[in-house]
Design a protein around this motif. Sequence first.
Motif, PDB file in Angstrom:
ATOM      1  N   MET A   1     -18.447  81.510   0.923  1.00 31.22           N
ATOM      2  CA  MET A   1     -17.621  80.428   1.455  1.00 31.22           C
ATOM      3  C   MET A   1     -18.484  79.510   2.320  1.00 31.22           C
ATOM      4  SD  MET A   1     -14.081  80.691   3.676  1.00 31.22           S
ATOM      5  CE  MET A   1     -13.350  81.796   2.462  1.00 31.22           C
ATOM      6  N   GLU A   2     -18.263  78.237   2.183  1.00 32.94           N
ATOM      7  CA  GLU A   2     -19.075  77.251   2.893  1.00 32.94           C
ATOM      8  C   GLU A   2     -18.872  77.339   4.405  1.00 32.94           C
ATOM      9  OE1 GLU A   2     -19.754  72.379   2.952  1.00 32.94           O
ATOM     10  OE2 GLU A   2     -18.048  73.271   1.880  1.00 32.94           O
ATOM     11  N   LEU A   3     -19.971  77.187   5.155  1.00 34.30           N
ATOM     12  CA  LEU A   3     -19.909  77.144   6.615  1.00 34.30           C
ATOM     13  C   LEU A   3     -20.101  75.708   7.071  1.00 34.30           C
ATOM     14  CD1 LEU A   3     -19.848  78.318   9.480  1.00 34.30           C
ATOM     15  CD2 LEU A   3     -22.323  78.717   9.258  1.00 34.30           C
ATOM     16  N   ARG A   4     -19.146  75.200   7.805  1.00 35.06           N
ATOM     17  CA  ARG A   4     -19.262  73.871   8.392  1.00 35.06           C
ATOM     18  C   ARG A   4     -19.463  74.006   9.894  1.00 35.06           C
ATOM     19  NH1 ARG A   4     -17.707  69.811   4.978  1.00 35.06           N
ATOM     20  NH2 ARG A   4     -16.572  70.429   3.072  1.00 35.06           N
ATOM     21  N   ARG A   5     -20.515  73.383  10.397  1.00 36.73           N
ATOM     22  CA  ARG A   5     -20.808  73.447  11.823  1.00 36.73           C
ATOM     23  C   ARG A   5     -20.449  72.103  12.460  1.00 36.73           C
ATOM     24  NH1 ARG A   5     -24.045  77.688  13.518  1.00 36.73           N
ATOM     25  NH2 ARG A   5     -24.558  76.507  15.399  1.00 36.73           N
ATOM     26  N   PHE A   6     -19.673  72.186  13.520  1.00 37.55           N
ATOM     27  CA  PHE A   6     -19.310  70.985  14.271  1.00 37.55           C
ATOM     28  C   PHE A   6     -19.883  71.132  15.685  1.00 37.55           C
ATOM     29  CE2 PHE A   6     -15.817  71.766  11.213  1.00 37.55           C
ATOM     30  CZ  PHE A   6     -16.009  70.651  10.406  1.00 37.55           C
ATOM     31  N   GLU A   7     -21.027  70.519  15.884  1.00 39.63           N
ATOM     32  CA  GLU A   7     -21.703  70.623  17.180  1.00 39.63           C
ATOM     33  C   GLU A   7     -21.227  69.539  18.144  1.00 39.63           C
ATOM     34  OE1 GLU A   7     -23.600  73.056  17.970  1.00 39.63           O
ATOM     35  OE2 GLU A   7     -24.381  73.888  16.093  1.00 39.63           O
ATOM     36  N   THR A   8     -20.856  68.380  17.603  1.00 40.34           N
ATOM     37  CA  THR A   8     -20.452  67.253  18.444  1.00 40.34           C
ATOM     38  C   THR A   8     -19.038  66.808  18.095  1.00 40.34           C
ATOM     39  OG1 THR A   8     -21.227  65.525  16.918  1.00 40.34           O
ATOM     40  CG2 THR A   8     -22.857  66.461  18.445  1.00 40.34           C
ATOM     41  N   ILE A   9     -18.455  66.049  18.993  1.00 38.11           N
ATOM     42  CA  ILE A   9     -17.123  65.499  18.761  1.00 38.11           C
ATOM     43  C   ILE A   9     -17.137  64.586  17.534  1.00 38.11           C
ATOM     44  CG2 ILE A   9     -15.300  64.059  19.745  1.00 38.11           C
ATOM     45  CD1 ILE A   9     -15.674  66.830  21.113  1.00 38.11           C
ATOM     46  N   ASN A  10     -18.197  63.812  17.414  1.00 36.88           N
ATOM     47  CA  ASN A  10     -18.297  62.899  16.280  1.00 36.88           C
ATOM     48  C   ASN A  10     -18.344  63.660  14.950  1.00 36.88           C
ATOM     49  OD1 ASN A  10     -18.707  60.098  15.244  1.00 36.88           O
ATOM     50  ND2 ASN A  10     -20.635  61.000  14.515  1.00 36.88           N
ATOM     51  N   TYR A  12     -16.780  66.315  14.065  1.00 37.74           N
ATOM     52  CA  TYR A  12     -15.430  66.698  13.639  1.00 37.74           C
ATOM     53  C   TYR A  12     -14.584  65.473  13.309  1.00 37.74           C
ATOM     54  CZ  TYR A  12     -11.272  69.590  13.240  1.00 37.74           C
ATOM     55  OH  TYR A  12     -10.163  70.243  12.759  1.00 37.74           O
ATOM     56  N   ASN A  13     -14.783  64.393  14.066  1.00 38.50           N
ATOM     57  CA  ASN A  13     -14.064  63.158  13.754  1.00 38.50           C
ATOM     58  C   ASN A  13     -14.414  62.649  12.358  1.00 38.50           C
ATOM     59  OD1 ASN A  13     -12.427  62.700  16.009  1.00 38.50           O
ATOM     60  ND2 ASN A  13     -14.107  61.809  17.181  1.00 38.50           N
ATOM     61  N   VAL A  14     -15.695  62.647  12.034  1.00 39.48           N
ATOM     62  CA  VAL A  14     -16.133  62.184  10.712  1.00 39.48           C
ATOM     63  C   VAL A  14     -15.534  63.061   9.621  1.00 39.48           C
ATOM     64  CG1 VAL A  14     -18.140  61.952   9.196  1.00 39.48           C
ATOM     65  CG2 VAL A  14     -18.261  61.122  11.551  1.00 39.48           C
ATOM     66  N   PHE A  15     -15.513  64.372   9.840  1.00 37.93           N
ATOM     67  CA  PHE A  15     -14.981  65.324   8.865  1.00 37.93           C
ATOM     68  C   PHE A  15     -13.507  65.043   8.569  1.00 37.93           C
ATOM     69  CE2 PHE A  15     -13.107  69.665   8.138  1.00 37.93           C
ATOM     70  CZ  PHE A  15     -13.643  69.862   6.878  1.00 37.93           C
ATOM     71  N   ASN A  16     -12.794  64.534   9.584  1.00 36.17           N
ATOM     72  CA  ASN A  16     -11.359  64.293   9.437  1.00 36.17           C
ATOM     73  C   ASN A  16     -11.014  62.807   9.299  1.00 36.17           C
ATOM     74  OD1 ASN A  16      -9.903  67.022   9.834  1.00 36.17           O
ATOM     75  ND2 ASN A  16     -11.440  67.007  11.460  1.00 36.17           N
ATOM     76  N   ASN A  17     -12.045  61.984   9.049  1.00 37.68           N
ATOM     77  CA  ASN A  17     -11.832  60.546   8.858  1.00 37.68           C
ATOM     78  C   ASN A  17     -11.179  59.880  10.063  1.00 37.68           C
ATOM     79  OD1 ASN A  17     -12.857  60.702   6.180  1.00 37.68           O
ATOM     80  ND2 ASN A  17     -10.855  61.379   5.440  1.00 37.68           N
TER      81      ASN A  17
END
Length: 299
Positions: A1-10, A12-17
Amino acid sequence: MELRRFETINDYNVFNNNETLHPLVSVVDISKASPRQASNMYFGFYTIFLKQVNCGDLRYGRHTYDYQEGTLVFIAPGQLITVENKGETYQPKGTALIFHPDLIHGTSLGRHMQDYTFFGYQSNEALHVSERERKIVLDCFSKIEYELDHAIDKHSKKLIVDNIELFLNYCVRFYERQFITRDNVHTGILEGFENLLNDYFQTDKAQRLGLPSVAWCASELNLSPNYFGDLVKKETGQSAQDYIQAKVIEVAKEKIFGPNKTVNEIAYELGFKYPQHFSRFFKDRVGQSPNKYRMLHDN
């Protein structure tokens, strides 16, 4: 399963448009995200999900919680979660409040963040909010969004952090309500805790494993240490550690009057590595050493 790392606020924002209006905090409209599949996610910041529909099973730790409308899930920086949806693509919905630890450094919230113990709860210990409570949550989020949409000025950070703190304080109240409304469930947990300790000292577990820890008891009861500790405190008025220590004293007193038991033997049977530690522990809580207690109370 793919691992997505969200280190910064940006990240996660980009990931969710979503647009990034502040580098350290965001109220994320998850419904803007593209349809997605199951994945592992790592968060480098505080994350609170307000889920409004069933959109996959959230797993972190050993437990899965199939979250429904009106559920808040709290994730601390450094936690890894898994969204499981049986291989199907789903459209995520809901709202997330995310903020980086750097935002609250030097603030009142930063100094007391450890008091919000629900960030250490497991997903199956999520907070279920009523419709009225949900409106309060969304109102708090709206105030934070207003400040993010407002031109940044010298008041912005304080107002944003104050509203996050207000929101978290409401969550403390909501969790206390949840502890009360789930009282029948919690009564069973406390009975399980008591039975667990009785079994621990009636078998050779103490000699093999040492004194029982809060974390061990919580694990045996399939709870996170934070949730378990808060529950015991709410129901009994004492910490889980104090509860365990009271049980140790209770068992110790019984053993002191048992046949042909030396204080050293009792100490080892209770899980103490060194007899002198047991003697000091006993005297601190009873006011007398084990030998003096035996002498004064032996009929």
